[in-house]
Write an enzyme that holds these catalytic residues in place. Structure first.
Site, PDB file in Angstrom:
ATOM      1  N   CYS A  30      -6.162   2.983   8.305  1.00 21.22           N
ATOM      2  CA  CYS A  30      -6.942   4.157   8.713  1.00 21.22           C
ATOM      3  C   CYS A  30      -8.411   4.103   8.307  1.00 21.22           C
ATOM      4  O   CYS A  30      -9.298   4.122   9.168  1.00 21.22           O
ATOM      5  CB  CYS A  30      -6.326   5.413   8.105  1.00 21.22           C
ATOM      6  SG  CYS A  30      -4.646   5.698   8.657  1.00 21.22           S
ATOM      7  N   ILE A  31      -8.663   4.051   6.994  1.00 21.94           N
ATOM      8  CA  ILE A  31     -10.029   4.282   6.504  1.00 21.94           C
ATOM      9  C   ILE A  31     -11.037   3.256   7.055  1.00 21.94           C
ATOM     10  O   ILE A  31     -12.158   3.635   7.392  1.00 21.94           O
ATOM     11  CB  ILE A  31     -10.074   4.330   4.954  1.00 21.94           C
ATOM     12  CG1 ILE A  31      -8.959   5.230   4.406  1.00 21.94           C
ATOM     13  CG2 ILE A  31     -11.422   4.795   4.430  1.00 21.94           C
ATOM     14  CD1 ILE A  31      -9.068   6.696   4.728  1.00 21.94           C
TER      15      ILE A  31
END
Ligand SMILES: NC(=O)c1ccc[n+]([C@@H]2O[C@H](COP(=O)([O-])OP(=O)(O)OC[C@H]3O[C@@H](n4cnc5c(N)ncnc54)[C@H](O)[C@@H]3O)[C@@H](O)[C@H]2O)c1
Length: 442
Positions: free
Chosen positions: A276-277
């Site tokens: 995600c990040i």
């Protein structure tokens, strides 16, 4: 919506008599399926990967933190069925899309899996179905991409079918929070869609957070992840300055975290990892360009976080240099290739970049990870290494140990006792330096 197909769906939901379809049975879709199953809701899972479907039929879990015993029971009771037959998408009453949203090579949003799934749904869409997207994406996706595909079926949104966006907030390995007790944001394309999606998720989840639109829900998810990315970049920058000023950044964070308001600790590391990040901020940056808007915080955070593996390799070189050695031909053992502690997920892990940079400088690289026994070649890297054992002899035989992921399984005293030099990106060896050996913070 009196007596409409959506009213009938609302009644089915209120009687807990719905079949939930989950499309994409990965890190998000499989735990979500289990969350509904544990509340007595029937689930049909769809995935394009026949290997996963076969494993599920055999009652096996391919996600470490999910119990295979639970799955076996639900499969035996026919509460859960997994299939690769997408002509059966008309069977469930609700369809939750949990497929990947990666970036293309040029770091643009790649919505091909979401589009594929939506087209498959449109082929069999029937009145009375709710479609909810969970995959992380840019604001506007549900209305601009999914809705037209579903409308092409000839059915009418908010009358025949409902459409909503509800982002996933899974935190793999978190002992306190799982899908069932993490509050869930949900926004529909209209009031009926929001209501139905909220009612559906409330069958299995403790707390729903309804918002005014799908765009608000989409932006909320990106904001949460960008918030992390920016704060991680800030603390990574501070770490590099602190190292130059000979200040222990970990002590600084610990002290600052005692402030009971207005501060939240973030910790430095070897670079961003996970599904995600490192990826999600680009979804917003690209969309912002359509509005002649440049997302400066995101770009700057990306720049600093991307530079971290280079900084860490520089620290390895300095550590070796102080021992009178060069990185060229040095044996470097990397500890941890999972992107965070105690998980078996190596997606986007900074360890891969570290190993690549070390190899480019002529180092002989090996790795150990108790959760990842071997490395498969990926789109980006062609590693075919196997995790080496951590014996006293193996540790003593390398020139430098680089700690990238601070798994609890590591015995740090044991490693310190046998490794000649340690470069620590996680403060795991804090206070453990001995007279003869040096631990270098990175
Ligand atoms: N993993 C997390 O912790 C996490 C957290 C929040 C949000 N998300 C988001 O959730 C989404 C899914 O992530 P994930 O980690 O579960 O991915 P994953 O790769 O673990 O799982 C995705 C699954 O979808 C399947 N798939 C691909 N194309 C398909 C198609 N057309 N039809 C049916 N199945 C298909 C794949 O075979 C795979 O099993 C992504 O958008 C991700 O950004 C993930």
């Amino acid at each position: 919506m009196t007596d409409s197909p959506l009213q009938m769906l609302a009644e089915k939901i209120s009687q807990r008599n719905v079949v939930v379809g989950v499309i994409g049975l990965g890190y998000v879709g499989l735990p979500l399926s289990l969350t509904f199953l544990r509340k007595g809701i029937r689930v049909m899972g769809f995935d394009v990967d026949p290997g996963k479907i076969e494993k599920l039929h055999r009652g096996e879990s391919y996600i470490k933190h999910l119990s295979a015993d639970d799955l076996k029971g639900f499969i035996a009771d026919k509460q859960f069925e997994a299939t690769a037959d997408f002509t059966r998408l008309n069977e469930p009453d609700t369809l939750i899309i949990c497929v990947p949203t990666p970036l293309t090579k040029s770091r643009e949003p790649d919505l091909k899996y979401v589009e594929e799934s939506t087209r498959a749904i449109a082929k069999t869409l029937r009145p009375g179905q709710l479609v909810a997207l969970e995959s992380t994406t840019y604001p506007g996706t549900t209305v601009e991409v999914l809705l037209p595909i579903l409308q092409a079926s000839g059915l009418q949104e908010e009358q025949d079918f409902a459409l909503a966006y509800s982002p996933e907030r899974e935190d793999p390995g978190n002992a306190n929070f799982d899908t069932s007790n993490i509050p869930k944001v949900v926004g529909g394309i209209g009031p009926h869609s929001t209501r139905l999606a909220q009612d559906l998720y409330e069958l299995a989840l403790e707390r729903l957070v309804p918002v005014a639109s799908t765009q608000v829900a989409e932006m909320t998810k990106l904001f949460e992840n960008i918030f992390r990315s920016v704060n991680i970049a800030l603390v990574n920058e501070l770490k590099m300055l602190c190292q130059r000023m000979d200040i222990d950044v970990w002590q600084v964070i610990q002290a600052a975290a005692t402030k009971p308001f207005g501060f939240m600790p973030f910790y430095p590391g070897p670079g961003l990892g996970g599904h995600c990040i490192p990826i999600d901020p680009f979804y917003l940056t690209t969309k912002a360009r359509e509005y002649d808007f440049s997302t400066k915080f995101i770009e700057l955070a990306g720049e600093i976080n991307t530079a971290m593996p280079y900084y860490v390799v520089q620290r390895v070189m300095e550590a070796l240099n102080e021992q009178g050695k060069s990185l060229n031909h040095a044996k470097v053992l990397v500890l941890g290739v999972a992107y965070k502690k105690n998980v078996d997920d190596d997606r986007e892990s900074p360890s891969y970049k570290l190993m690549e940079l070390l190899r480019e400088k002529g180092a002989e690289v090996s790795y150990n990870d108790p959760h990842i026994p071997s490395l498969r070649p990926t789109r980006k890297y062609a590693y075919t290494l196997k995790s080496v054992p951590l014996t006293p002899e193996d540790l003593a035989a390398v020139d430098c140990v680089l700690l990238a992921t601070d798994h609890d399984a590591y015995d740090y005293d044991f490693i310190l006792a046998h490794a000649p030099v340690i470069v620590d990106t996680r403060n795991a060896f804090s206070g453990k330096t001995t007279a003869t050996k040096q631990v270098y913070a990175a």
